[in-house]
Scaffold this motif. Structure first.
Motif, PDB file in Angstrom:
ATOM      1  N   ARG A   1       0.822  -1.151   0.088  1.00  0.00           N
ATOM      2  CA  ARG A   1       0.075   0.070   0.140  1.00  0.00           C
ATOM      3  C   ARG A   1       0.903   1.333  -0.278  1.00  0.00           C
ATOM      4  O   ARG A   1       0.600   2.229  -0.658  1.00  0.00           O
ATOM      5  CB  ARG A   1      -0.820  -0.032   1.361  1.00  0.00           C
TER       6      ARG A   1
ATOM      7  N   PRO B   1       1.938  -9.698   3.221  1.00  0.00           N
ATOM      8  CA  PRO B   1       1.350  -8.291   2.734  1.00  0.00           C
ATOM      9  C   PRO B   1       1.104  -7.345   3.854  1.00  0.00           C
ATOM     10  O   PRO B   1       0.935  -7.656   4.908  1.00  0.00           O
ATOM     11  CB  PRO B   1       0.181  -8.803   2.162  1.00  0.00           C
TER      12      PRO B   1
ATOM     13  N   CYS C   1      -4.355  -3.378   5.678  1.00  0.00           N
ATOM     14  CA  CYS C   1      -4.992  -2.254   4.977  1.00  0.00           C
ATOM     15  C   CYS C   1      -5.543  -1.348   6.151  1.00  0.00           C
ATOM     16  O   CYS C   1      -5.191  -1.472   7.053  1.00  0.00           O
ATOM     17  CB  CYS C   1      -6.157  -2.806   3.996  1.00  0.00           C
TER      18      CYS C   1
ATOM     19  N   CYS D   1      -8.569  -6.122   9.371  1.00  0.00           N
ATOM     20  CA  CYS D   1      -7.615  -6.626   8.057  1.00  0.00           C
ATOM     21  C   CYS D   1      -7.532  -8.117   8.254  1.00  0.00           C
ATOM     22  O   CYS D   1      -7.256  -8.608   9.151  1.00  0.00           O
ATOM     23  CB  CYS D   1      -6.397  -6.142   7.805  1.00  0.00           C
TER      24      CYS D   1
ATOM     25  N   ILE E   1      -6.514 -10.242   5.587  1.00  0.00           N
ATOM     26  CA  ILE E   1      -5.625 -10.383   4.323  1.00  0.00           C
ATOM     27  C   ILE E   1      -4.800 -11.566   4.784  1.00  0.00           C
ATOM     28  O   ILE E   1      -4.470 -12.456   3.724  1.00  0.00           O
ATOM     29  CB  ILE E   1      -4.572  -9.265   3.706  1.00  0.00           C
TER      30      ILE E   1
ATOM     31  N   SER F   1      -6.282 -14.797   3.517  1.00  0.00           N
ATOM     32  CA  SER F   1      -6.482 -14.967   2.117  1.00  0.00           C
ATOM     33  C   SER F   1      -5.772 -15.868   1.369  1.00  0.00           C
ATOM     34  O   SER F   1      -4.586 -15.875   1.710  1.00  0.00           O
ATOM     35  CB  SER F   1      -6.609 -13.688   1.202  1.00  0.00           C
TER      36      SER F   1
ATOM     37  N   ILE G   1      -1.119  -8.477  -4.500  1.00  0.00           N
ATOM     38  CA  ILE G   1      -2.412  -8.172  -3.593  1.00  0.00           C
ATOM     39  C   ILE G   1      -3.219  -7.452  -4.388  1.00  0.00           C
ATOM     40  O   ILE G   1      -2.598  -6.232  -4.756  1.00  0.00           O
ATOM     41  CB  ILE G   1      -2.033  -7.962  -2.090  1.00  0.00           C
TER      42      ILE G   1
ATOM     43  N   TRP H   1      -5.728  -4.204  -4.513  1.00  0.00           N
ATOM     44  CA  TRP H   1      -6.294  -3.089  -3.615  1.00  0.00           C
ATOM     45  C   TRP H   1      -7.335  -2.151  -4.185  1.00  0.00           C
ATOM     46  O   TRP H   1      -7.291  -2.207  -5.262  1.00  0.00           O
ATOM     47  CB  TRP H   1      -4.970  -2.414  -3.254  1.00  0.00           C
TER      48      TRP H   1
ATOM     49  N   TYR I   1      -7.983  -0.332   0.816  1.00  0.00           N
ATOM     50  CA  TYR I   1      -8.507  -1.649   1.483  1.00  0.00           C
ATOM     51  C   TYR I   1      -8.180  -2.795   0.338  1.00  0.00           C
ATOM     52  O   TYR I   1      -7.886  -2.655  -0.778  1.00  0.00           O
ATOM     53  CB  TYR I   1      -9.943  -1.653   1.623  1.00  0.00           C
ATOM     54  N   HIS I   2      -7.804  -3.970   0.922  1.00  0.00           N
ATOM     55  CA  HIS I   2      -7.568  -5.054   0.259  1.00  0.00           C
ATOM     56  C   HIS I   2      -9.028  -5.581  -0.495  1.00  0.00           C
ATOM     57  O   HIS I   2      -9.895  -5.283   0.600  1.00  0.00           O
ATOM     58  CB  HIS I   2      -7.093  -6.121   1.132  1.00  0.00           C
ATOM     59  N   GLN I   3      -9.074  -5.816  -1.348  1.00  0.00           N
ATOM     60  CA  GLN I   3     -10.242  -6.241  -2.249  1.00  0.00           C
ATOM     61  C   GLN I   3     -10.686  -7.559  -1.217  1.00  0.00           C
ATOM     62  O   GLN I   3     -11.919  -7.470  -1.304  1.00  0.00           O
ATOM     63  CB  GLN I   3      -9.931  -6.548  -3.583  1.00  0.00           C
TER      64      GLN I   3
ATOM     65  N   CYS J   1     -10.563  -8.129   1.821  1.00  0.00           N
ATOM     66  CA  CYS J   1     -11.041  -7.626   3.134  1.00  0.00           C
ATOM     67  C   CYS J   1     -12.395  -6.972   2.844  1.00  0.00           C
ATOM     68  O   CYS J   1     -13.339  -6.886   3.821  1.00  0.00           O
ATOM     69  CB  CYS J   1     -10.287  -6.644   3.623  1.00  0.00           C
TER      70      CYS J   1
END
Length: 468
Positions: free
Chosen positions: A24, A401, A404, A410, A412, A415, A421, A423, A433-435, A437
């Motif tokens: 990020r 990672p 977020c 979070c 992640i 995942s 990753i 975002w 944000y992580h997609q 999350c």
């Protein structure tokens, strides 16, 4: 090498307008949209916990059919940890003294961050090859002084070389102007070796779109004293001239390994040189003894590879060759255009063989890029720019990672998503944000995106407005 894998570190790949990145905080960098252009040069300096990479030059054809060039120095700093590698800074140091022209495919070397040397290249502003030497001297953490050393045979001064009182002279047998050459520092000495490259038959041309006759007729080796800036033509058998090759210094044997490149016939490119026949220059500067040897490598059942415009670096005692334009001689004769290579070749000179690793996708194919090892470990390589806008790594490090902006919420780490990753940024609060999350992985909405917190605030405001 089987334990290594490719990981996109930062890329300009878009998915429905949303950028993807592994980290990020890459987006928080001041120059986060900088990708080293095709034909740039780089030099790196490593400690156990950090890696400093300097980029300069290159040019990229833009959609407007004009040259997008770089004449600034970029300094990328990375922290190397046990479980991760992070970009900690990307800056453009302030340059004082003489101005720098935009150069493509010059020679670039340096012993440390304190002093960098740039020589030759294709000046995309004046449309000519040059043989000027530019010295970068560090005067503070974010400033460098630029001095220009001219060829003593050169009489005219150019507009980009100001102020004039900064101009100095190179000494000795100064090579002719060129581009596509290599300038390789002998790391345990004060000397560097220049070899190869092409010259243009005219110093000036009215338009950059004009086709130039390319002269590649110098197969000599030149030794540069980086303290006195004195050149010496080495007394060696002249080899077949080449350009857009690579040169890698091996401290253990005090030798430079030249790989690939383009061979010329007359004034036109003829064929690319096979990586199975590297040329080795042994350098004993103390006794002023230099010798050449060509070795023959086995491809271990693989098809012969002919490369130019590729990059190389050391990985332990092996040489990594990646990217570049790959083409067979029969394809050149038929007029077929070369294509960026997806192969990574691992050259073991002790075993005289070459093994191959294929990149997993076309997004990793590139030419005119550079490669650098990170830290003092043998488990991480960074490939930068070229004719593709990306940075990616070839590494065995477990990449963890970053969390977020959901912070403690979070998820992640739960995942199964592999790098890169994905975002997504809220268009209102600008948080990332992580997609995964926010349950958007693989189905990013079109148009603007608003996170749940902003959606909730907007809903609450609408209800208040209705009551009033």
């Amino acid at each position: 090498m089987q334990r290594f894998s490719f990981i996109p570190f930062k890329s300009f790949i878009c998915e429905r307008g949303r950028r993807l990145t592994r980290k990020r905080h890459d987006f928080l960098l001041k120059n986060h949209n900088y990708f080293p252009p095709e034909g740039h040069v780089s030099v790196s300096f490593n400690t156990e916990t950090t890696a400093d990479i300097f980029y300069f030059g290159g040019a990229r054809r833009t959609e407007g059919a004009s040259w997008s060039s770089e004449n600034q120095l970029f300094h990328l700093t990375l922290s190397v940890e046990d479980d991760d590698v992070n970009i900690t800074d990307l800056r453009t140091p302030s340059l004082r003294g003489a101005s720098l022209p935009p150069l493509q495919s010059p020679g670039f070397c340096g012993k440390s961050c304190e002093q960098l040397i740039l020589w030759g290249g294709f000046n995309t502003l004046e449309v000519c090859t040059v043989n000027d030497l530019f010295l970068f001297e560090k005067i503070s953490s974010s400033r460098y002084k630029i001095s220009v050393f001219k060829d003593p045979k050169e009489q005219c001064e150019f507009s980009f070389l100001k102020p004039v009182n900064e101009l100095k002279r190179q000494l000795g047998q100064v090579p002719r102007s060129r581009t596509g050459h290599t300038l390789t520092l002998l790391s345990d000495t004060e000397f560097a070796v220049m070899h190869g490259g092409i010259q243009l038959d005219q110093r000036y041309s009215p338009a950059i779109s004009k086709t130039f006759s390319q002269i590649c007729d110098d197969g000599s080796f030149y030794l540069l004293n980086t303290s006195t800036f004195t050149w010496q033509l080495l007394n060696l058998p002249e080899i077949a001239p080449r350009a857009y090759h690579s040169a890698t210094y091996l401290p253990s044997t005090k030798s430079i390994v030249f790989i690939g490149g383009v061979s010329y016939l007359g004034r036109q490119p003829h064929h690319r040189i096979s990586v199975t026949s590297p040329l080795i220059l042994y350098c004993d500067t103390q006794n002023d003894q230099f010798s050449l040897r060509t070795v023959s490598l086995s491809m271990c059942g693989l098809s012969p590879v002919y490369l130019s415009y590729h990059s190389t670096c050391l990985l332990g005692d092996k040489i990594v060759v990646y990217g570049g334009f790959q083409q067979l001689q029969k394809e050149i004769e038929k007029g077929h255009c070369p294509s960026p290579s997806l192969q990574m070749l691992i050259i073991d000179l002790d075993q005289t063989d070459i093994s191959s690793v294929l990149a997993p996708a076309n997004e990793f194919s590139t030419a005119g890029q550079t490669c650098a090892s990170l830290g003092l470990r043998e488990d991480c390589l960074l490939f930068s720019g070229g004719n593709k806008k990306h940075y990616f790594m070839y590494t065995s490090k477990p990449m963890i990672p970053s969390p977020c902006d959901l912070h403690d919420e979070c998820q992640i780490m739960e995942s199964n998503e592999i790098s890169p990753i994905a975002w997504i940024q809220c268009d209102k609060c600008t948080k990332w944000y992580h997609q995964f999350c926010v349950q958007l992985l693989g189905r990013v909405p079109r148009g603007k995106y608003f996170c749940k917190a902003c959606q909730s605030t907007a809903t609450s405001n609408r209800k208040k407005q209705k009551k009033t």
